[in-house]
Scaffold this motif. Structure first.
Motif, PDB file in Angstrom:
ATOM      1  N   GLN A  59       9.037   3.825  -6.891  1.00 22.86           N
ATOM      2  CA  GLN A  59       8.030   2.790  -6.347  1.00 22.86           C
ATOM      3  C   GLN A  59       7.115   3.532  -5.441  1.00 22.86           C
ATOM      4  N   PRO A  60       5.979   3.202  -5.621  1.00 26.88           N
ATOM      5  CA  PRO A  60       4.934   3.743  -4.651  1.00 26.88           C
ATOM      6  C   PRO A  60       5.056   3.416  -3.519  1.00 26.88           C
ATOM      7  N   PRO A  61       4.723   4.142  -2.113  1.00 25.56           N
ATOM      8  CA  PRO A  61       4.663   3.621  -0.958  1.00 25.56           C
ATOM      9  C   PRO A  61       3.796   2.520  -0.596  1.00 25.56           C
ATOM     10  N   PRO A  62       4.002   1.691   0.174  1.00 32.45           N
ATOM     11  CA  PRO A  62       3.268   0.512   0.650  1.00 32.45           C
ATOM     12  C   PRO A  62       1.900   1.001   1.036  1.00 32.45           C
ATOM     13  N   PRO A  63       0.847   0.346   0.659  1.00 34.03           N
ATOM     14  CA  PRO A  63      -0.352   0.661   1.307  1.00 34.03           C
ATOM     15  C   PRO A  63      -0.386   0.626   3.115  1.00 34.03           C
ATOM     16  N   PRO A  64      -1.283   1.525   3.632  1.00 33.66           N
ATOM     17  CA  PRO A  64      -1.307   1.668   5.057  1.00 33.66           C
ATOM     18  C   PRO A  64      -1.943   0.329   5.393  1.00 33.66           C
ATOM     19  N   PRO A  65      -1.682  -0.337   6.709  1.00 34.60           N
ATOM     20  CA  PRO A  65      -2.374  -1.505   7.211  1.00 34.60           C
ATOM     21  C   PRO A  65      -3.768  -1.137   7.339  1.00 34.60           C
TER      22      PRO A  65
END
Length: 224
Positions: A65-71
């Motif tokens: 799973q790709p890491p969550p996008p930065p805020p």
């Protein structure tokens, strides 16, 4: 005439036996009903012929799973500020003093404030130390002529150095004679007597002025 029952025809005598037999038969039937098992022929299957897909189920690839996008970063709001309006003012300078080209301005010299010295101040360190008449050679000659070895010290075999402290005044006179370290046997008193009766010294000077100076001198006593 009343008929009489024969003992063989009396059934009440065997009623207990029949009761026990009946209970035994009923209990046996109940146990037989509980122990009886029935098997369904259709429910049995040969498990050896059933295909298994366990190996295929176990070999499951791990999904990445790709890491969550930065805020999102809030960018500061830049407000444009208009340039300040330059204000030009004309400043008129009016000098009341007429400055001529030939006017010579004197150089201002800042001198050190004069050091106020107290008249009764006693110095331990000065620029020019006090000196006895004829220097220290003259002082040694004065001690040879005037110093007397005390009889008590000679009899007890006492010898050593007595350190004397005294003050040389601005006129060269000597006062406040004390023994800083003595040896006893009358040598301390003799050293003080010789210093008190000494002639005037040349006073010490600080910035060219005579001042009071505290001196420390050794006076040796040696049996010869």
């Amino acid at each position: 005439m009343e008929a009489k029952k024969t003992p063989k025809a009396d059934l009440t005598k065997r009623s207990g036996m029949f009761l026990n037999l009946g209970l035994l038969v009923s209990v046996g039937l109940v146990l037989l009903a509980f122990e009886h098992k029935s098997y369904d022929a259709l429910a049995l299957k040969d498990l050896g012929q059933v295909p298994d897909d366990f190996e295929e189920l176990l070999d499951i690839p791990i999904t990445e799973q790709p890491p969550p996008p930065p805020p999102p970063v809030e960018q500061p709001i830049i407000q444009e500020v208009p340039d300040e309006v330059e204000i030009e003012e004309k400043i008129e300078v009016d000098f009341d003093v007429d400055v001529k080209e030939e006017t010579v301005i004197k150089e201002i010299v800042i001198a050190d404030a004069p050091v106020v010295e107290k008249a009764d101040e006693i110095f331990d360190v000065v620029e020019n130390v006090p000196m006895p008449p004829g220097g220290y050679e003259g002082w040694n000659e004065y001690l040879r002529k005037n110093l007397k070895y005390p009889t008590q010290a000679r009899r007890m075999g006492i010898e050593g150095t007595v350190y004397v402290v005294f003050v040389v005044n601005t006129d060269g006179t000597i006062q406040d004679v004390e023994v800083l370290r003595g040896i006893g046997g009358g040598c301390n008193e003799e050293a003080m007597r010789v210093v008190q009766n000494a002639p005037k010294w040349e006073p010490g000077k600080q910035r060219g002025r005579p001042v009071r100076v505290r001196m420390r001198l050794p006076i040796k006593f040696k049996l010869g």
